[in-house]
Motif scaffolding. Structure first.
Motif, mmCIF file in Angstrom:
data_model
loop_
_atom_site.group_PDB
_atom_site.id
_atom_site.type_symbol
_atom_site.label_atom_id
_atom_site.label_comp_id
_atom_site.label_asym_id
_atom_site.label_seq_id
_atom_site.Cartn_x
_atom_site.Cartn_y
_atom_site.Cartn_z
ATOM 1 N N ILE A 109 0.842 -1.213 0.000
ATOM 2 C CA ILE A 109 0.000 0.000 0.000
ATOM 3 C C ILE A 109 0.871 1.255 0.000
ATOM 4 O O ILE A 109 1.813 1.384 0.772
ATOM 5 N N GLY A 110 0.516 2.168 -0.889
ATOM 6 C CA GLY A 110 1.205 3.449 -0.954
ATOM 7 C C GLY A 110 2.413 3.479 -1.865
ATOM 8 O O GLY A 110 2.938 4.557 -2.148
ATOM 9 N N LEU A 111 2.861 2.319 -2.349
ATOM 10 C CA LEU A 111 4.014 2.306 -3.256
ATOM 11 C C LEU A 111 3.635 2.859 -4.627
ATOM 12 O O LEU A 111 4.461 3.413 -5.340
ATOM 13 N N VAL A 112 2.384 2.666 -4.996
ATOM 14 C CA VAL A 112 1.814 3.364 -6.143
ATOM 15 C C VAL A 112 0.533 4.022 -5.640
ATOM 16 O O VAL A 112 -0.239 3.415 -4.900
ATOM 17 N N ARG A 113 0.348 5.275 -6.010
ATOM 18 C CA ARG A 113 -0.825 6.020 -5.532
ATOM 19 C C ARG A 113 -1.755 6.326 -6.689
ATOM 20 O O ARG A 113 -1.309 6.764 -7.749
#
Length: 371
Positions: A109-113
């Motif tokens: 989660i959060g590595l690609v937004r």
């Protein structure tokens, strides 16, 4: 940040799919039911480990298959990482980065937004409070991925506590056990509550600015949001103070909770109020005003994430068919400068000229780039 390649195995309608992507605008054009939304849904799933269309993973796995795989090459600051999630309904999902397994899938989660605009966005305005709480929590986790653990812990505590409260006649031992869960609820609930309060304060000016941009004749003072907790916080916003306040309120409502067999205090009972002027949006706004407010919430999310130093991937999922010509053009102009914009539409004419870019035709299980 952008996705340079997407690979799917047994995801939704696709036995397999390989799609090369680029920065800028990419549009997927195809009739309803051909699988264009499945492509952007997969990218959004990598961002949040949740779908913007369904509540569970089961519908994401192709009929007849046991598992699905989403793999994407993500470019950030010139460096590429391959993110992968293996969906196993009824079992634990497995995640990898550059083929190396992660201890927990939520570490993705959060590595690609991503920020998704879709027809379902009207539920942010017209739906239940749970839809607006989910909107806040999804944005919280994108900004601060560790909060996925806090959110999960709170949900677990709430389930355990509700299970105890549903016991028709509680023994002394059961009441003592309930006290332990009261403390857990206050601790995890206070952290989630403090984060939501701060998020709403940070998001508020962006909402007003976005509404001014997408609504005809509006000013940035017309639209406002306010966080409404399940009880009066008396101005308290710090986590320790909120923990004490939650615990005191839980004790005060003990009788009501035992009577109803339900937890009545905590972030799960809170609401995000949406206002146009002095009136609530829900029940008073026109259809056009409601759409403008929903768009403003998404645009505000995008602007807030950009202010954090990231340029999220924008996904416009069949949204232009729901908008009139003027709003289409306004939205297109606002997002055209994003590093990557992914658009789905039933017909090419629905995609505004400002979003001219790479186009794929989607149909019969194939994704074909137009020359």
């Amino acid at each position: 940040m952008y996705v340079s390649h997407l690979t799917l195995h047994d995801f939704r309608s696709y036995a397999s799919a390989d799609v090369a992507l680029e920065p800028g605008v990419t549009a997927f054009i195809g009739r309803n039911g051909q699988g264009k939304t499945n492509l952007v849904e997969a990218i959004d799933y990598l961002s949040r480990l949740a779908s913007h269309r369904v509540a569970s993973d089961t519908p994401l796995v192709r009929a007849g298959a046991d598992q699905a795989v989403i793999r994407a090459a993500v470019v950030r600051d010139g460096r590429t990482a391959v993110l992968e999630i293996e969906l196993n309904p009824g079992k634990s999902n497995r995640a990898r980065i550059n083929r190396s397994p992660l201890p927990r899938s939520r570490e993705l989660i959060g590595l690609v937004r991503t920020v998704v605009f879709s027809p379902e966005d009207l539920t942010l305005v017209k739906g239940d409070p749970s839809d607006r709480r989910r909107f806040l929590d999804d944005l919280l986790v994108l900004r601060t991925p560790r909060l996925a653990g806090v959110r999960s812990d709170y949900d677990r505590v709430l389930r355990q506590r509700n299970s105890l409260l549903k016991t028709s006649r509680m023994s002394k031992g059961s009441l003592e056990t309930l006290g332990v869960w009261d403390a857990h609820l206050a601790r995890t609930g206070a952290e989630l509550l403090a984060e939501r309060l701060a998020l709403v304060e940070g998001l508020r000016p962006y909402v007003g600015k976005a509404y001014e941009t997408v609504a005809r004749g509006a000013t940035r003072d017309d639209a406002d949001i306010e966080y409404k907790p399940s009880f009066d916080l008396a101005g308290r916003t710090e986590r320790d103070d909120l923990t004490e306040a939650l615990l005191a309120e839980v004790e005060r409502r003990r009788g009501d909770e035992l009577d109803r067999g339900l937890s009545l205090v905590g972030p799960h009972r809170d609401e995000l109020l949406l206002r146009l002027g002095e009136l609530p949006v829900k029940g008073y706004a026109s259809h056009g005003e409601s759409w403008s407010f929903a768009l403003a919430l998404r645009l505000a999310s995008y602007d807030l994430l950009r202010a954090d130093g990231d340029d999220p991937i924008l996904i416009l999922d069949d949204v232009f068919a729901e908008l009139d010509t003027e709003r289409r053009a306004q939205l297109a102009d606002l997002v055209a400068g994003a590093e990557q914009v992914l658009v789905t539409a039933a017909v090419a004419a629905d995609v505004p000229a400002a979003l001219a870019g790479t186009r794929y035709t989607v149909g019969n299980g194939e994704v074909v780039r137009e020359q």
